[in-house]
Design a protein around this motif. Structure first.
Motif, mmCIF file in Angstrom:
data_model
loop_
_atom_site.group_PDB
_atom_site.id
_atom_site.type_symbol
_atom_site.label_atom_id
_atom_site.label_comp_id
_atom_site.label_asym_id
_atom_site.label_seq_id
_atom_site.Cartn_x
_atom_site.Cartn_y
_atom_site.Cartn_z
ATOM 1 N N UNK A 84 4.708 1.878 10.025
ATOM 2 C CA UNK A 84 4.340 1.137 8.813
ATOM 3 C C UNK A 84 3.483 1.981 7.884
ATOM 4 N N UNK A 85 2.602 2.788 8.453
ATOM 5 C CA UNK A 85 1.736 3.627 7.627
ATOM 6 C C UNK A 85 2.480 4.808 7.009
ATOM 7 N N UNK A 119 1.617 -5.163 0.692
ATOM 8 C CA UNK A 119 0.892 -5.245 1.965
ATOM 9 C C UNK A 119 1.674 -6.080 2.981
ATOM 10 N N UNK A 120 2.221 -7.219 2.535
ATOM 11 C CA UNK A 120 2.981 -8.077 3.443
ATOM 12 C C UNK A 120 4.228 -7.368 3.961
ATOM 13 N N UNK A 121 4.855 -6.567 3.108
ATOM 14 C CA UNK A 121 6.000 -5.782 3.566
ATOM 15 C C UNK A 121 5.568 -4.774 4.625
ATOM 16 N N UNK A 122 4.451 -4.110 4.380
ATOM 17 C CA UNK A 122 3.968 -3.130 5.355
ATOM 18 C C UNK A 122 3.598 -3.820 6.666
ATOM 19 N N UNK A 123 3.030 -5.027 6.583
ATOM 20 C CA UNK A 123 2.696 -5.778 7.784
ATOM 21 C C UNK A 123 3.960 -6.180 8.545
ATOM 22 N N UNK A 124 5.016 -6.525 7.805
ATOM 23 C CA UNK A 124 6.289 -6.856 8.440
ATOM 24 C C UNK A 124 6.843 -5.656 9.199
ATOM 25 N N UNK A 170 14.041 4.104 10.081
ATOM 26 C CA UNK A 170 13.305 3.257 9.145
ATOM 27 C C UNK A 170 12.258 4.051 8.378
ATOM 28 N N UNK A 171 11.740 5.126 8.966
ATOM 29 C CA UNK A 171 10.774 5.955 8.249
ATOM 30 C C UNK A 171 11.418 6.700 7.080
#
Length: 250
Positions: free
Chosen positions: A204-205, A189-194, A160-161
């Motif tokens: 995520x980061x 942001x919401x995608x990164x939170x998911x 996924x990375x």
């Protein structure tokens, strides 16, 4: 550090000769790849000549789609294995036009993502602003992007990375009406939170998230200044070399 990316998506535009001429015009005026990746996604016929024309420059050439099988009786489809062998290392998957016009499902896109990764292609997975809610194990309610849950299903953390995600609100694609920077940032942001909910904050980061939808020379700077926006997927504005260069060198 997430390296920003500006990627043009030509869709079904330009002849092979026009594509090669475009590459020759822009390839020596791009930022170093260590500072920002610059890419162009073109129709399949133009990809190999574009790779040759871009040789020695920072420009990356991308496919606009591929199939989830490497070979076989799949008339008209494009093999991910053949793309990599031709020097193509990125592919756009799940664009809203593929979903809407060709009825591609999240299940199909998930298969394509896995096939791309298996062939060392970096998928740029597009999702829209369809949001949902779920309750985590700690009973806290988190906003999540349902489409991403399905498109990257069963990928490992390492896999996924390698994925880049492009947030493209349907109402902004090809309409000339872009999300304002705050709206675009909220979606990214919401995608990164998911992704954080699925794989943890470290993954995520590290993952790169682009914004797409009527990106222009006037709004690209403000979009790129947002903390969760790592670049742009540019449609019609990428068809003109001068405009594309202005966006790339914003």
């Amino acid at each position: 550090m997430r390296v920003p990316m500006i990627a043009g998506n030509w869709k079904m535009n330009k002849t092979v000769a026009e594509a090669v001429a475009f590459v020759k015009q822009v390839k020596d005026q791009l930022p170093p790849a260590s500072q920002q990746e610059t890419a162009l996604a073109a129709p399949t016929l133009a990809l190999v000549p574009m790779v040759s024309a871009a040789a020695g420059s920072p420009l990356k050439v991308m496919a606009e789609n591929c199939y989830y099988k490497d070979s076989g009786a799949f008339t008209g489809e494009t093999s991910p294995r053949a793309l990599y062998a031709a020097g193509i290392h990125h592919v756009i998957l799940g664009h809203s036009e593929r979903r809407n016009y060709f009825h591609e499902t999240d299940e199909l896109i998930n298969k394509k993502v896995k096939a791309a990764l298996a062939n060392d292609l970096c998928p740029i997975v597009c999702c829209d602003d369809t949001m949902g809610r779920r309750i985590a194990y700690d009973q806290k309610i988190h906003w999540v992007v349902n489409r991403i849950l399905a498109d990257v299903k069963d990928l490992s953390e390492d896999e996924v990375e390698k994925v880049t995600i492009a947030y493209e609100p349907n109402w902004a694609i090809g309409t000339g009406q872009s999300a304002d920077p705050d709206q675009a940032e909220e979606g990214c942001y919401l995608i990164r939170q998911t992704i954080s909910d699925m794989y943890g904050s470290k993954v995520a980061n590290n993952i790169r998230i682009l914004y797409g939808g009527s990106v222009t020379t006037k709004n690209v700077g403000a979009l790129m200044a947002q903390p969760d926006i790592d670049g742009a997927l540019v449609g019609v504005a990428s068809l003109d070399p001068k405009t594309f260069l202005q966006i790339v060198n914003h």
